[in-house]
Scaffold this motif. Sequence first.
Motif, mmCIF file in Angstrom:
data_model
loop_
_atom_site.group_PDB
_atom_site.id
_atom_site.type_symbol
_atom_site.label_atom_id
_atom_site.label_comp_id
_atom_site.label_asym_id
_atom_site.label_seq_id
_atom_site.Cartn_x
_atom_site.Cartn_y
_atom_site.Cartn_z
ATOM 1 N N GLY A 166 0.832 -1.195 0.000
ATOM 2 C CA GLY A 166 0.000 0.000 0.000
ATOM 3 C C GLY A 166 0.872 1.251 0.000
ATOM 4 O O GLY A 166 1.955 1.279 0.574
ATOM 5 N N ILE A 167 0.395 2.265 -0.685
ATOM 6 C CA ILE A 167 1.138 3.530 -0.710
ATOM 7 C C ILE A 167 0.223 4.647 -0.239
ATOM 8 O O ILE A 167 -0.997 4.589 -0.412
ATOM 9 C CB ILE A 167 1.705 3.838 -2.115
ATOM 10 N N GLN A 168 0.825 5.629 0.357
ATOM 11 C CA GLN A 168 0.092 6.824 0.759
ATOM 12 C C GLN A 168 1.091 7.932 1.045
ATOM 13 O O GLN A 168 2.244 7.681 1.377
ATOM 14 C CB GLN A 168 -0.785 6.561 1.978
ATOM 15 N N PRO A 169 0.637 9.164 0.908
ATOM 16 C CA PRO A 169 1.516 10.281 1.246
ATOM 17 C C PRO A 169 1.617 10.415 2.761
ATOM 18 O O PRO A 169 0.762 9.936 3.506
ATOM 19 C CB PRO A 169 0.809 11.485 0.633
ATOM 20 N N SER B 276 7.120 12.399 3.260
ATOM 21 C CA SER B 276 7.866 11.223 3.705
ATOM 22 C C SER B 276 7.126 9.926 3.387
ATOM 23 O O SER B 276 7.527 8.852 3.826
ATOM 24 C CB SER B 276 8.149 11.322 5.206
ATOM 25 N N GLY B 277 6.065 10.043 2.580
ATOM 26 C CA GLY B 277 5.281 8.867 2.211
ATOM 27 C C GLY B 277 5.750 8.242 0.916
ATOM 28 O O GLY B 277 6.821 8.560 0.380
ATOM 29 N N THR B 278 4.911 7.354 0.385
ATOM 30 C CA THR B 278 5.246 6.590 -0.824
ATOM 31 C C THR B 278 4.362 6.947 -2.011
ATOM 32 O O THR B 278 4.458 6.320 -3.064
ATOM 33 C CB THR B 278 5.118 5.082 -0.526
ATOM 34 N N ALA B 279 3.508 7.961 -1.863
ATOM 35 C CA ALA B 279 2.654 8.433 -2.958
ATOM 36 C C ALA B 279 2.723 9.953 -2.992
ATOM 37 O O ALA B 279 3.153 10.595 -2.023
ATOM 38 C CB ALA B 279 1.216 7.960 -2.743
ATOM 39 N N ALA C 193 6.100 15.107 -4.731
ATOM 40 C CA ALA C 193 6.457 13.703 -4.948
ATOM 41 C C ALA C 193 7.046 13.107 -3.664
ATOM 42 O O ALA C 193 7.511 13.843 -2.785
ATOM 43 C CB ALA C 193 7.474 13.602 -6.079
ATOM 44 N N PRO C 194 7.056 11.794 -3.543
ATOM 45 C CA PRO C 194 7.694 11.162 -2.377
ATOM 46 C C PRO C 194 9.141 11.657 -2.219
ATOM 47 O O PRO C 194 9.870 11.787 -3.208
ATOM 48 C CB PRO C 194 7.645 9.670 -2.709
ATOM 49 N N ASN C 195 9.517 11.972 -0.997
ATOM 50 C CA ASN C 195 10.818 12.551 -0.631
ATOM 51 C C ASN C 195 11.018 13.970 -1.139
ATOM 52 O O ASN C 195 12.084 14.536 -0.969
ATOM 53 C CB ASN C 195 11.983 11.656 -1.088
#
Length: 176
Positions: free
Chosen positions: A13-16, A45-48, A78-80
Amino acid sequence: VGSPHSVALSGTGIQPAVSLPANLAFGDQLVGSPSAAQTVTVTNSGTADLTISSADLTGPNVGDFDKSADTCTGATVAPNGTCIVSVTFTPLATGARTASLAISSDAPGSPHSVPLDGTGIEPAVTPLPASLPFGDQPAKAYVRGGGEDERAGRGAGRSPASPRSCSRWSRGCGHT
């Protein structure tokens, strides 16, 4: 043939997610005088992708704080990735002043807030120099109702015309 059939599925699962500094502390600032800007860096710091709808100042002394720059409102991070909001402090009164910067986004737990604080102070007034040396000065005596000699401390009686009744057209006042 052989039923039921199974297929192994897996996924992540991805989320911001939002990462913010703990607070912005402006310290002491003269009332009515703006501080240097301090910057809040908002990190995804999320993945989306993180979609930020607003970065708003809120709280009891919101009028003492101002956004001087904002690359976050309306941004997709964007992520990061990061965006920034810069804040200045111009206290309207003395004493402790507080507000918050609220970041509204599609990340869980939104809005996320950064506490803002500072202290309004008045300038210290110190006369310079602390004292003025005048040294020894001669004293002058003034006798009420007397003429020129009495005001200089040399006369003993009243003049024919006292200063209260003397005008430039009066006789005996020393005018010609």
